[in-house]
Motif scaffolding. Sequence first.
Motif, PDB file in Angstrom:
ATOM      1  N   GLY A  75     107.374 -12.384  66.982  1.00 54.77           N
ATOM      2  CA  GLY A  75     106.867 -12.044  65.993  1.00 54.77           C
ATOM      3  C   GLY A  75     107.703 -13.311  64.847  1.00 54.77           C
ATOM      4  O   GLY A  75     107.087 -14.280  64.363  1.00 54.77           O
ATOM      5  N   LEU A  76     108.563 -12.711  63.791  1.00 51.43           N
ATOM      6  CA  LEU A  76     109.080 -13.079  62.966  1.00 51.43           C
ATOM      7  C   LEU A  76     107.571 -14.245  61.821  1.00 51.43           C
ATOM      8  O   LEU A  76     107.614 -15.090  61.168  1.00 51.43           O
ATOM      9  CB  LEU A  76     109.811 -14.065  63.165  1.00 51.43           C
ATOM     10  CG  LEU A  76     111.642 -13.792  63.595  1.00 51.43           C
ATOM     11  CD1 LEU A  76     112.384 -14.684  63.322  1.00 51.43           C
ATOM     12  CD2 LEU A  76     111.944 -13.365  62.375  1.00 51.43           C
ATOM     13  N   GLY A  77     106.509 -13.009  62.085  1.00 48.72           N
ATOM     14  CA  GLY A  77     104.816 -13.478  61.302  1.00 48.72           C
ATOM     15  C   GLY A  77     103.926 -14.861  61.585  1.00 48.72           C
ATOM     16  O   GLY A  77     103.138 -15.878  61.349  1.00 48.72           O
ATOM     17  N   TYR A  78     104.584 -14.923  63.349  1.00 49.39           N
ATOM     18  CA  TYR A  78     103.208 -15.936  64.074  1.00 49.39           C
ATOM     19  C   TYR A  78     103.684 -14.555  65.266  1.00 49.39           C
ATOM     20  O   TYR A  78     104.226 -13.729  66.008  1.00 49.39           O
ATOM     21  CB  TYR A  78     104.871 -16.379  64.329  1.00 49.39           C
ATOM     22  CG  TYR A  78     104.741 -18.342  63.773  1.00 49.39           C
ATOM     23  CD1 TYR A  78     104.209 -19.140  62.869  1.00 49.39           C
ATOM     24  CD2 TYR A  78     106.116 -17.386  63.044  1.00 49.39           C
ATOM     25  CE1 TYR A  78     104.238 -19.244  62.563  1.00 49.39           C
ATOM     26  CE2 TYR A  78     106.255 -18.633  62.175  1.00 49.39           C
ATOM     27  CZ  TYR A  78     105.784 -19.406  61.580  1.00 49.39           C
ATOM     28  OH  TYR A  78     106.098 -20.154  60.288  1.00 49.39           O
ATOM     29  N   TYR A  79     102.008 -14.199  65.403  1.00 49.93           N
ATOM     30  CA  TYR A  79     101.607 -13.331  66.441  1.00 49.93           C
ATOM     31  C   TYR A  79     100.427 -14.436  67.314  1.00 49.93           C
ATOM     32  O   TYR A  79      99.368 -15.062  66.802  1.00 49.93           O
ATOM     33  CB  TYR A  79     101.472 -12.526  66.004  1.00 49.93           C
ATOM     34  CG  TYR A  79     102.183 -11.824  65.153  1.00 49.93           C
ATOM     35  CD1 TYR A  79     103.036 -10.981  65.316  1.00 49.93           C
ATOM     36  CD2 TYR A  79     102.139 -12.146  63.799  1.00 49.93           C
ATOM     37  CE1 TYR A  79     104.232 -10.017  64.599  1.00 49.93           C
ATOM     38  CE2 TYR A  79     103.680 -11.266  62.905  1.00 49.93           C
ATOM     39  CZ  TYR A  79     104.374 -10.708  63.395  1.00 49.93           C
ATOM     40  OH  TYR A  79     105.490  -9.435  62.562  1.00 49.93           O
ATOM     41  N   GLY A  80     100.411 -13.446  68.376  1.00 46.53           N
ATOM     42  CA  GLY A  80      99.232 -13.991  69.673  1.00 46.53           C
ATOM     43  C   GLY A  80      98.120 -13.131  69.536  1.00 46.53           C
ATOM     44  O   GLY A  80      97.920 -12.133  68.325  1.00 46.53           O
ATOM     45  N   THR A  81      96.549 -13.911  69.248  1.00 45.67           N
ATOM     46  CA  THR A  81      95.778 -13.562  68.047  1.00 45.67           C
ATOM     47  C   THR A  81      94.435 -13.719  69.218  1.00 45.67           C
ATOM     48  O   THR A  81      94.520 -15.457  69.884  1.00 45.67           O
ATOM     49  CB  THR A  81      95.231 -14.009  67.297  1.00 45.67           C
ATOM     50  OG1 THR A  81      94.358 -13.320  66.690  1.00 45.67           O
ATOM     51  CG2 THR A  81      95.629 -15.886  67.187  1.00 45.67           C
ATOM     52  N   HIS A  82      94.005 -13.237  69.681  1.00 39.89           N
ATOM     53  CA  HIS A  82      91.964 -14.106  70.530  1.00 39.89           C
ATOM     54  C   HIS A  82      91.439 -14.534  68.892  1.00 39.89           C
ATOM     55  O   HIS A  82      90.812 -13.782  68.581  1.00 39.89           O
ATOM     56  CB  HIS A  82      91.142 -12.886  71.218  1.00 39.89           C
ATOM     57  CG  HIS A  82      92.627 -11.901  71.625  1.00 39.89           C
ATOM     58  ND1 HIS A  82      92.877 -12.925  72.906  1.00 39.89           N
ATOM     59  CD2 HIS A  82      92.687 -10.878  72.609  1.00 39.89           C
ATOM     60  CE1 HIS A  82      93.636 -12.270  73.978  1.00 39.89           C
ATOM     61  NE2 HIS A  82      93.059 -10.366  73.373  1.00 39.89           N
ATOM     62  N   THR A  83      91.190 -15.975  69.376  1.00 38.61           N
ATOM     63  CA  THR A  83      89.991 -16.572  68.075  1.00 38.61           C
ATOM     64  C   THR A  83      88.411 -16.303  69.322  1.00 38.61           C
ATOM     65  O   THR A  83      88.385 -16.891  70.414  1.00 38.61           O
ATOM     66  CB  THR A  83      90.513 -18.042  68.717  1.00 38.61           C
ATOM     67  OG1 THR A  83      91.741 -18.095  68.466  1.00 38.61           O
ATOM     68  CG2 THR A  83      89.069 -19.002  67.074  1.00 38.61           C
ATOM     69  N   PRO A  84      87.835 -15.599  68.513  1.00 38.73           N
ATOM     70  CA  PRO A  84      86.640 -15.377  69.009  1.00 38.73           C
ATOM     71  C   PRO A  84      86.064 -16.995  69.519  1.00 38.73           C
ATOM     72  O   PRO A  84      85.885 -17.705  68.628  1.00 38.73           O
ATOM     73  CB  PRO A  84      85.678 -15.215  67.993  1.00 38.73           C
ATOM     74  CG  PRO A  84      86.817 -14.212  67.216  1.00 38.73           C
ATOM     75  CD  PRO A  84      87.989 -14.558  67.107  1.00 38.73           C
ATOM     76  N   ALA A  85      85.204 -16.332  71.124  1.00 40.36           N
ATOM     77  CA  ALA A  85      84.548 -17.984  71.389  1.00 40.36           C
ATOM     78  C   ALA A  85      84.365 -19.101  70.030  1.00 40.36           C
ATOM     79  O   ALA A  85      83.822 -20.016  70.222  1.00 40.36           O
ATOM     80  CB  ALA A  85      83.830 -17.925  72.675  1.00 40.36           C
ATOM     81  N   VAL A  86      83.160 -17.896  69.573  1.00 43.68           N
ATOM     82  CA  VAL A  86      82.325 -18.421  68.920  1.00 43.68           C
ATOM     83  C   VAL A  86      82.466 -18.572  67.626  1.00 43.68           C
ATOM     84  O   VAL A  86      82.044 -19.930  67.091  1.00 43.68           O
ATOM     85  CB  VAL A  86      81.233 -17.142  68.110  1.00 43.68           C
ATOM     86  CG1 VAL A  86      81.711 -16.485  67.410  1.00 43.68           C
ATOM     87  CG2 VAL A  86      79.563 -17.807  67.402  1.00 43.68           C
TER      88      VAL A  86
END
Length: 934
Positions: A75-86
């Motif tokens: 955490g601490l303001g940085y998080y895993g995320t899924h970048t949509p492939a499109v």
Amino acid sequence: MTFANRHIGPDTDEQTHMLKAIGYASLDALMDAAIPEVIRWHGSLNLPAAASEEETIAELRAIASRNRVTASMIGLGYYGTHTPAVIKRNVLENPAWYTAYTPYQPEISQGRLEALLNFQTMVTDLTGLTTANASMLDEGTAVAEAMTLAKRASKSKSQVYAVDADTLPQTLAVLRTRAEPLGIQLALVDLDAGSSLPEEFFGLHLQYPGASGAVRDHAPLIEAAHRQGALVTVAADLLALTLLRAPGEIGADIAAGTTQRFGVPLAFGGPHAGYLAVRAGLERSLPGRLVGVSKDVDGAPAYRLALQTREQHIRREKATSNICTAQVLLAVMASMYAVYHGPKGLRAIASRVHSHALTLAGSLTAGGVSVQSDAFFDTVTAVVPGRAAAVVAAAADAGIDLRLVDADRVSVATDETTTDAHVAAVLDAFGVAVAGAAECGAQPLARTTEYLTHPVFSSHHSETSMLRYLRKLSDKDYALDRGMIPLGSCTMKLNATTEMEPVTWPEFANIHPYAPASNTAGYEELVSTLEGWLAEITGYDAVSVQPNAGSQGELAGLLAIRGYHRSRGDEHRNVCLIPSSAHGTNAASAVMAGMRVVVVACDDAGNVDLSDLHAKIETHAANLAAIMVTYPSTHGVYETSIADLCAAVHEAGGQVYVDGANLNALVGFARPGKFGADVSHLNLHKTFCIPHGGGGPGVGPVAVRSHLAEFLPGDPLEPGDHHAVSAAAHGSAGILPISWAYLRMMGPDGLAAATGTAVLAANYVASRLREHYPVLYTGSGGLVAHECILDLRPITKATGVSVDDVAKRLIDYGFHAPTMSFPVAGTLMVEPTESEDLAELDRFVAAMIAIKGEIDQVAAGAWPKDDNPLRNAPHTASAVTADEWEHAYPRSVAGFPAGVDRTAKYWPPVRRIDGAYGDRNLVCSCPSPEAFED
């Protein structure tokens, strides 16, 4: 063929032709004549010999493999995320987006301006405030800018800034860096301990949710701050704001933060788009760029940068802010993430994140582990006396990174990538089983207002629709994938695909900036090697890549000088000499570093006026801290007096800062650290091929001689007296593989050849155009460096044709205009770079000569001064195909001027935009569709 041969546009035969045109037998002869011997270096760079593209990718694969990709729950303001492939394929990996320049020419930037307007609308809707700018560098610098904005706008005379003790620690480090030189005192307020606000303060910073994860009702505190005349900033998580009350609804004046978790990879800390939003009444105090809606000459709505000159020139020595770059590419990604998911999709993601946190908290409590707060969004801090390290180690063994707060506490942050299996593994590390979800104490703070109601956020949820929307926007724009962008001072050159490829590899993209050192060996190797190569190229002893923009590099360099003087007991040394030709960022950086700006005049040739320099040194010798100079000069000339300038400043006890913006004219031929400079910042987004991305990302490393090395920026989470200029230790580390690959594939010989070819191209263009447009400044033998200034002032005086007219007419010929009216009003500064081949250089020259022919027709009276192809440029397809045509020149001249390829014509989507109207009528979020029908 080597990579250098592919990077450098003109081949051997073309270079021979260009050399003949300017009267030189070889590239070496040209460089011997152009570069003053006093700075000329005749050695060879101690860099590895050039590798092939395939070898470079293999080496980077090996480096990347040393990074360990885990499930980050730090955490601490940085998080895993899924970048949509499109979005990944059609924005992040698409040269139509990543090779674009800052949209200072709005007619050919309508696509990226619309995307940025979506970004601003997303931020204002979620924060509940009225106006947001078009992105910041990261959360730490956004919050720092909010602090100085509050200082400018507050009526309080206090120098105290109250700060929530639960602020992200890296943000607090950046705040300390920025506050101290300005005389601002930070006062920490522990909200859990019941600490009271200071007696007097001009501003208050609150974190929402806090670093611990706690969600608090800040409304009473904001009301109390307002009673004391203070402005309040809330650093808010935008995803949390889909479920929690907006800062604007509880009275905040300013909101700041990051949009990283909206589909932008972790990338070891950056690049990510920060944000800054304000309530009504503060919009004209916003730093950075602001996209607004204006209209073109036909009355059609059109986007542009509002209040544009403020951002360009940055209030010079009156500045307390210096954002000369944004994070446009990342802001576009974040805005498209919101467009793709829409309000319902974002709320669903946030609800899933929150649900996992509730399960963690409920299970921990059921298992006998207490949690620090019962009101939270995604972060749960567990209290485990004496065994925090063991819990973190057990989770690491399961491939999950947690945050060790101290010996007794562990924080666990959930995100879009968190799964049920991750939650179970974390609970197992604590020694408890999965149980029911907790009740969250944040329910009274739940959001009840709508957001993202504009149609754009509910129109493109299928991949087909999203793909076409992105294509529609990119088609409106002119980027380097279409043709030459000959911008002086900006070095728009080839961003090779091989350089770009590693950026999206998981081993670089999915690493948290505060991951354990055991997971980041590859990044540390990459950074260390790149810093070493940059030190060798510049002749300095140490380099830090932490500054995530050129402006931050300037500030870091001046803070190093400040730290050096203070370490010697010379606190009184605070005068910074700056030539009158310098970019406004230089003066702004000096003020931010606690220095007093004294301007040094330039002579008629554009050089630093040595007599005025010596006079200013004599006047301020006792207090002289530094001089900031750009070399080659801002006027594109190798000044012969640079060594004398350095010596004079050193004799008076000052330090020499050489702005590295024009390093593309020096690499392999001169090294600032060896010809008298003490510190420079570099622009990896100029000389070293990181793409501009529509106005960011950038990287501005700072390079210093050994006596300044201890004053370089430090890790914001490490204790000590060092300063931090960005929120991550290595700044925008995720794009460093680009410059690493460029240097690895070019090798020492290729780098020198690139510099020589850049200088050759500039002199070729200057030589070809000199009889049509005066070349304003030249150095030895009538030569320029890597750019030349074409003086249009005599033409404007004689004919009324302005520099704007020529810039807009170039659009009709299929070119982005050169830099307009900088550093001299009424001029065009042209930098062709080494990447453009002879055919493209000749196409530009032919267009400029043809435009001069059109100017001559205006001068001769063949076309009226108020109705000619220049005054009416650019011409849209709609204008040229209109049923009626009442102009004094034919449609063919308007739409297809001489030399334009009719099969590859670029048509701007709007005609010339009314800037004054836009500044008077600020519309900085998405207007209704009806506005466009009108």
